[in-house]
Design a protein around this motif. Structure first.
Motif, mmCIF file in Angstrom:
data_model
loop_
_atom_site.group_PDB
_atom_site.id
_atom_site.type_symbol
_atom_site.label_atom_id
_atom_site.label_comp_id
_atom_site.label_asym_id
_atom_site.label_seq_id
_atom_site.Cartn_x
_atom_site.Cartn_y
_atom_site.Cartn_z
ATOM 1 N N SER A 392 0.828 -1.205 0.000
ATOM 2 C CA SER A 392 0.000 0.000 0.000
ATOM 3 C C SER A 392 0.860 1.252 0.000
ATOM 4 C CB SER A 392 -0.924 -0.005 1.227
ATOM 5 O OG SER A 392 -1.734 -1.149 1.247
ATOM 6 N N VAL A 393 1.939 1.230 0.779
ATOM 7 C CA VAL A 393 2.823 2.391 0.856
ATOM 8 C C VAL A 393 3.590 2.576 -0.445
ATOM 9 C CG1 VAL A 393 4.896 3.290 1.986
ATOM 10 C CG2 VAL A 393 3.043 2.342 3.359
ATOM 11 N N ILE A 394 4.143 1.495 -0.979
ATOM 12 C CA ILE A 394 4.925 1.591 -2.215
ATOM 13 C C ILE A 394 4.058 2.068 -3.376
ATOM 14 C CG2 ILE A 394 6.131 0.231 -3.956
ATOM 15 C CD1 ILE A 394 7.304 -1.451 -1.744
ATOM 16 N N CYS A 395 2.833 1.551 -3.459
ATOM 17 C CA CYS A 395 1.955 1.881 -4.579
ATOM 18 C C CYS A 395 1.175 3.172 -4.368
ATOM 19 C CB CYS A 395 0.985 0.733 -4.841
ATOM 20 S SG CYS A 395 1.820 -0.809 -5.301
ATOM 21 N N GLY A 396 1.252 3.735 -3.160
ATOM 22 C CA GLY A 396 0.549 4.987 -2.888
ATOM 23 C C GLY A 396 -0.959 4.835 -2.895
ATOM 24 N N SER A 397 -1.450 3.683 -2.477
ATOM 25 C CA SER A 397 -2.886 3.415 -2.474
ATOM 26 C C SER A 397 -3.402 3.343 -1.044
ATOM 27 C CB SER A 397 -3.159 2.094 -3.196
ATOM 28 O OG SER A 397 -2.535 1.020 -2.504
ATOM 29 N N THR A 398 -4.691 3.081 -0.920
ATOM 30 C CA THR A 398 -5.260 2.848 0.402
ATOM 31 C C THR A 398 -4.859 1.455 0.884
ATOM 32 O OG1 THR A 398 -7.296 2.040 -0.618
ATOM 33 C CG2 THR A 398 -7.207 4.376 -0.034
ATOM 34 N N CYS A 399 -5.077 1.203 2.153
ATOM 35 C CA CYS A 399 -4.688 -0.094 2.725
ATOM 36 C C CYS A 399 -5.497 -1.227 2.091
ATOM 37 C CB CYS A 399 -4.898 -0.087 4.238
ATOM 38 S SG CYS A 399 -3.873 1.122 5.108
ATOM 39 N N PHE A 400 -4.825 -2.296 1.738
ATOM 40 C CA PHE A 400 -5.496 -3.446 1.126
ATOM 41 C C PHE A 400 -6.095 -4.377 2.170
ATOM 42 C CE2 PHE A 400 -2.494 -2.204 -2.215
ATOM 43 C CZ PHE A 400 -3.339 -2.182 -3.319
ATOM 44 N N HIS A 401 -5.705 -4.224 3.430
ATOM 45 C CA HIS A 401 -6.172 -5.155 4.453
ATOM 46 C C HIS A 401 -6.136 -4.479 5.817
ATOM 47 C CE1 HIS A 401 -1.965 -5.488 5.614
ATOM 48 N NE2 HIS A 401 -1.669 -5.754 4.354
ATOM 49 N N THR A 402 -6.760 -5.136 6.775
ATOM 50 C CA THR A 402 -6.726 -4.701 8.175
ATOM 51 C C THR A 402 -5.705 -5.554 8.921
ATOM 52 O OG1 THR A 402 -9.035 -4.008 8.130
ATOM 53 C CG2 THR A 402 -8.071 -4.448 10.287
ATOM 54 N N SER A 403 -4.903 -4.897 9.770
ATOM 55 C CA SER A 403 -3.856 -5.607 10.512
ATOM 56 C C SER A 403 -4.056 -5.380 12.003
ATOM 57 C CB SER A 403 -2.468 -5.119 10.091
ATOM 58 O OG SER A 403 -2.311 -5.202 8.689
#
Length: 677
Positions: A392-403
């Motif tokens: 998510s950080v590398i691609c500059g997107s929103t989070c793909f999952h909950t951790s």
């Protein structure tokens, strides 16, 4: 060494003044010898000070002129006065126990002027980070108390001595035989009074009698107030520093609790927040960051490298990246601790941080986990050595999952903004990281498919797709930067970018029209860039989507130098209409272009739709200059067009004497020969 001698003098000089008799001796006793030795060493120190370097702007200045000037304008006078043994030099000229003898003895106290050196030494030691601070402060206070008590005892006894221990002195009042007793008894009695007075106990068994003694006692009491306040203030500050930290922490917790109650924050959320803050305080993570922020950038980078580099080196994602990339990545790291149950990422929200697990466990879960936590809704567990939210950080997107943190965790947190800046600055390393991630997630995807874990399949497919798109975007961005460097002549940027192991793939990257870096550099006539690209192994015969070769771009620019460079590198001329490009140049009577085309390797035997060669066209135009150039490059004047005419026949039809003579010279024919050939 000199400072140690000064401290010794600070104790023995007042004691000698108070307890030593002013008598003349034929031989020197050990005390006199020691004083003379000290004076000799002090005089030698004065001489050495003219050669000691002075510090200016953090650097040592060894210029003797500057050293002498500063010393003469500074402490030279004080050092000189403190080094001359006036009390020893002129003692023989006075009567024993006379006022002059006592005054001369008092001049020995001038040696104490050098105590300024002790003050400077203490200040330097206080600023030395290697000095144990508590031990140093305790030693300093002990020295201060000892000097205060010693000097007070000596002065009190000396005051009685000035009055010959008469009835109006404290010595006579306490014990008239005290002057005849030994030094030890005299000193301990005086020191006892000094300590009692300094501590304001005041037993009353030893009391000042004369006005001079009472005045001195009052001065000692007043000075004691300052000394006591100074010592207690410093000790209190040291002792209560930890208490103040605890109080600040409690106050912050109290404010936060009131805030959460005021805003009706649920109890479960409040407990998590309080537990996290308590954990952060216990681990002193904020203190660590404050220490790092206090250091200069170079020292901070070195500290971060020392603390965190082992974690990065152990991670397989960064095995093929450059050292510079790792150093820049380390600047993005800070340590954070999380309590079990804390959600560090939430699906759909902006990705602001990625985490490396140093200690503990982090579960990557589906949305169902938030409603009904179960093993089935858990996709993966991130263990020490693994990253969370990195895609998510590398691609500059929103989070793909909950951790969710499942056990007390120590995480390395990397700011998304800083990480993206590092990735942009090092695109090749970024591609390697993304390649490693795709390889890892393909394995995880296959595992999820084998287990028929639908949530895992969806997640890993999304991660792989995002990485592929980001790699494509990064490639386009990198290609654009390289093209800009090529057209602007930035050989430095290109040389750095093309020095890695994947340089061969990068150097022949094509844009949407199929143009390579070499095409762009030739079009902009950047000779230096062209040479660099050829040296790096650029494809000299690469063609665009429409069939234009690199050589054709040099011809279009009519740059003879570039054509020669490319020709020497083995470049070939190619264009979509390459069979007639020389015809067009001749028909337009563009001599320079014809010359460049021939230099580029354009063939002179190509024919147009009428079967004419470029030499036929030159004959029809009557261009002897171009015809001579074509003939010099091997054009055959005997070739026939579709009408059966040769170039010389065309010239004869047009009665172009100059051309006829040129062709005949070439063919070695007679002027009477004519016609069709």
């Amino acid at each position: 060494f000199i400072n140690v001698l000064i401290l010794i003098v600070a104790f023995i000089e007042p004691a000698g003044l108070a307890f030593k008799e002013e008598i003349h001796r034929d031989t020197l006793v050990w005390g006199d010898v020691m004083e003379i030795i000290f004076d000799i060493l002090f005089i030698a120190d004065v001489w050495l000070n003219f050669y000691r370097p002075v510090e200016e702007n953090g650097r040592l200045n060894w210029d003797k002129t500057v050293i002498r000037k500063q010393y003469l304008q500074g402490w030279f006078t004080v050092d000189l006065i403190a080094s001359i043994p006036l009390d020893i030099m002129f003692l023989a000229l006075t009567e024993p126990k006379s006022a002059a003898a006592r005054t001369l003895s008092a001049l020995g106290l001038l040696r104490l002027l050098r105590m300024y050196r002790i003050k400077n030494m203490i200040m330097d030691l206080e600023q030395n980070p290697k000095m144990p601070y508590l031990a140093f402060v305790a030693t300093k206070f002990a020295l201060l108390i000892c000097l205060a008590g010693h000097w007070s005892a000596c002065i009190l006894y000396y005051l009685a001595k000035l009055e010959n221990f008469g009835e109006t002195t404290w010595v006579y009042e306490y014990n008239p035989d005290l002057p005849t007793m030994g030094f030890t008894h005299q000193y301990t009695t005086s020191l006892y009074w000094a300590i009692v007075t300094l501590t304001t106990v005041g037993y009353g068994d030893i009391s000042p009698v004369s006005d001079l003694e009472r005045g001195f006692s009052m001065v000692v009491m007043v000075l004691n107030m300052g000394v006591t306040a100074y010592i207690l203030g410093n000790m209190t500050r040291i002792v209560t520093k930890e208490d103040a930290t605890i109080m600040d922490f409690r106050e912050s917790i109290s404010k936060l609790s009131k805030f959460m109650i005021r805003n009706h924050i649920p109890r479960t959320v409040r407990d998590k927040i309080n537990a996290h803050i308590q954990l952060e305080y216990d681990m002193r993570t904020r203190d660590d960051e404050q220490v790092l922020a206090f250091c200069p950038p170079t020292i901070e980078a070195e500290l971060r490298q020392t603390i965190y580099q082992d974690y990065i080196n152990e991670c397989p994602l960064f095995t093929r990246v450059s050292r510079v990339f790792i150093q820049h990545l380390l600047d993005c790291i800070s340590v954070e601790y999380y309590h079990p149950g804390t959600a560090i990422t939430n699906k759909g929200l902006d990705a602001t941080t990625m985490y490396y697990v140093c200690l503990g466990k982090v579960d990557i879960v589906s949305e169902e986990y938030l409603d009904t936590p179960s093993v089935k809704s858990r996709i993966q567990t991130a263990l020490p050595g693994e990253w969370v939210n990195i895609v998510s950080v590398i691609c500059g997107s929103t989070c793909f999952h909950t951790s969710i943190v499942t056990s007390t965790a120590r995480l390395l947190a990397c700011s998304a903004t800083k990480v993206r800046a590092v990735m942009k600055r090092h695109p090749r390393d970024a591609r390697r990281v993304m390649t490693a991630l795709k390889r890892m997630y393909r394995v995880e995807l296959q595992t999820a498919k084998d287990a028929r874990h639908s949530a895992g399949i969806d997640l890993y497919e999304q991660l792989i797709s995002a990485l592929e798109q980001q790699a494509k975007n990064l490639g386009e961005s990198e290609r654009h930067e390289l093209i800009v460097a090529a057209v602007s002549g930035d050989t430095t940027t290109l040389d750095v970018a093309l020095s890695g192991p994947d340089a061969k793939a990068m150097i022949n990257l094509k844009d949407y029209s199929g143009r390579t870096l070499l095409h762009s550099a030739v079009e902009m006539e950047q000779t230096g860039v062209v040479k660099l690209l050829l040296r790096r192994g650029a494809d000299v015969n690469a063609r665009t989507r429409f069939g234009y070769s690199v050589m054709s771009r040099a011809v279009s620019a009519e740059n003879e130098n570039l054509v020669k460079i490319l020709r020497a590198a083995g470049a070939e001329f190619a264009e979509p209409r390459m069979e007639t490009v020389l015809h067009d140049a001749v028909s337009e009577d563009r001599f320079q272009r014809v010359k460049i085309l021939l230099l580029a390797g354009a063939r002179t035997d190509y024919r147009d739709y009428t079967g004419s060669t470029p030499l036929h066209v030159a004959s029809r135009l009557g261009s002897a200059r171009i015809a001579r150039l074509l003939l010099s490059e091997g054009a055959d004047p005997s070739l026939l067009d579709n009408s059966g005419l040769s170039p010389i026949a065309v010239a004869e039809q047009l009665k172009d004497v100059a051309l006829i003579a040129l062709f005949e010279e070439k063919l070695q024919l007679r002027p009477t020969q004519s016609g069709k050939m």
